[in-house]
Design an enzyme around this catalytic site. Sequence first.
Site, PDB file in Angstrom:
ATOM      1  N   ASP A  87       5.022  -5.188   5.901  1.00 50.87           N
ATOM      2  CA  ASP A  87       5.484  -6.535   6.238  1.00 50.87           C
ATOM      3  C   ASP A  87       5.521  -7.474   5.036  1.00 50.87           C
ATOM      4  OD1 ASP A  87       2.739  -6.622   6.032  1.00 50.87           O
ATOM      5  OD2 ASP A  87       2.403  -7.516   8.005  1.00 50.87           O
ATOM      6  N   ARG A  97      -6.871  -2.437   9.357  1.00 56.40           N
ATOM      7  CA  ARG A  97      -7.501  -3.759   9.369  1.00 56.40           C
ATOM      8  C   ARG A  97      -7.000  -4.601  10.538  1.00 56.40           C
ATOM      9  NH1 ARG A  97      -6.580  -4.928   4.432  1.00 56.40           N
ATOM     10  NH2 ARG A  97      -8.534  -4.050   3.681  1.00 56.40           N
ATOM     11  N   ASP A 132      -0.067   2.263   8.719  1.00 56.20           N
ATOM     12  CA  ASP A 132      -0.667   1.567   9.856  1.00 56.20           C
ATOM     13  C   ASP A 132       0.176   1.572  11.127  1.00 56.20           C
ATOM     14  OD1 ASP A 132      -3.031   0.806   8.545  1.00 56.20           O
ATOM     15  OD2 ASP A 132      -2.038  -0.912   7.628  1.00 56.20           O
ATOM     16  N   GLY A 170       0.829  -1.204   0.000  1.00 54.45           N
ATOM     17  CA  GLY A 170       0.000   0.000   0.000  1.00 54.45           C
ATOM     18  C   GLY A 170       0.858   1.247   0.000  1.00 54.45           C
ATOM     19  N   ASP A 212       2.365  -0.582  12.058  1.00 56.41           N
ATOM     20  CA  ASP A 212       2.214  -1.926  12.594  1.00 56.41           C
ATOM     21  C   ASP A 212       3.497  -2.749  12.511  1.00 56.41           C
ATOM     22  OD1 ASP A 212       2.192  -2.072   9.841  1.00 56.41           O
ATOM     23  OD2 ASP A 212       0.598  -3.560   9.729  1.00 56.41           O
ATOM     24  N   ARG A 246       0.942  -5.680  -6.859  1.00 55.87           N
ATOM     25  CA  ARG A 246       1.117  -7.020  -6.295  1.00 55.87           C
ATOM     26  C   ARG A 246       1.644  -7.942  -7.392  1.00 55.87           C
ATOM     27  NH1 ARG A 246      -0.787  -6.686  -1.389  1.00 55.87           N
ATOM     28  NH2 ARG A 246      -2.537  -5.283  -0.894  1.00 55.87           N
ATOM     29  N   THR A 305       4.385   2.483   5.650  1.00 58.51           N
ATOM     30  CA  THR A 305       3.014   2.008   5.856  1.00 58.51           C
ATOM     31  C   THR A 305       2.286   2.976   6.776  1.00 58.51           C
ATOM     32  OG1 THR A 305       1.636   0.299   6.909  1.00 58.51           O
ATOM     33  CG2 THR A 305       3.914   0.449   7.641  1.00 58.51           C
TER      34      THR A 305
END
Length: 327
Positions: free
Chosen positions: A107, A176, A132, A15, A134, A76, A130
């Site tokens: 990741d 998410r 996020d 992303g 995360d 992708r 990213t």
Amino acid sequence: MPNKINKLAVLTSGGDSPGMNAALRAVVRTANYFGLDIFGIRRGYSGMVDDDIFQMDSQSVANIIQRGGTVLKSARCKEFYTAEGRQKAYANLQKHGIDGLIVIGGDGSFTGGMKLQQEFGLPVIGLPGTIDKDLYGTDYTIGFDTACNTALDAIDKIRDTADAHDRLFIVEVMGRHAGYIALHSGIAAGAENILIPEASTNIEDVVDALSEKEKRKKLVNIIVVAEGDAFGGANEVAKIIRERLPNFDTKVSILGHIQRGGSPSCQDRLIASRMGYHAVEALLNDTSGVMVGIINNQIVYTPLEIAIREKHTVDEGWLRMVKILAS
């Protein structure tokens, strides 16, 4: 003796996040400064498999630091998941003489880089791109601050219309598997409740809190929900609240991909620039297989497998603070 790095490649994958271009700019210009050849790979691992690889210079990254998205684009690549696909990708790198790779992504992108290093011995460095936040091993990821600011700006505007009509708004933000955008933007916006995947929420507590506020004639309320919360997102939360509290004028607003775009904030440009610079330095110092991160304002290096496997934990004190400040 360490392997001398002469030719580097850089890609953006997964992303997109605001600040990826700032990181790319830093990588290219640092490589140029140290006399390295630097190649860009378009569309991530897909471009590596298709040999969409081109040489870059300082002019290639002029006037991009302020731009959102990624000028290298992202995609992708199912073929790269296979051993044959990775062999084809590595052969293309060899064709250009590339002996080091910098991956800007999350990741999944880091997992691809790890595979290349493990299977072919290619030195790889990861930069955490990213929204996020995360990835373990860094206080902030490239794009997170901008995404939070975008969400906050939207929530502030939503609160204006909520106030005008005495409404309850349930605002869904991205996340998410990680609720950091919801947590940070929700606290900054003064949200009455924040629902995130990392913490279990008793919906009865939410309903009771809203009922108590209704008795006090506090009819303007904002609930910020991470898309991956336990209830399945803002629409599901709204469904429960409408059933339990039919007197509330309940509205849903899903912010969606607006959080990925836009000009990166000052902080995202700074951390992206620092990380990009140190990624090149790390490879020149024979350090690889790591993610460049920033902890307590210091550059740190975390093995890619740990950055992917380990997860941040959300201190419950944050959520306790939300309840106190929203009372």
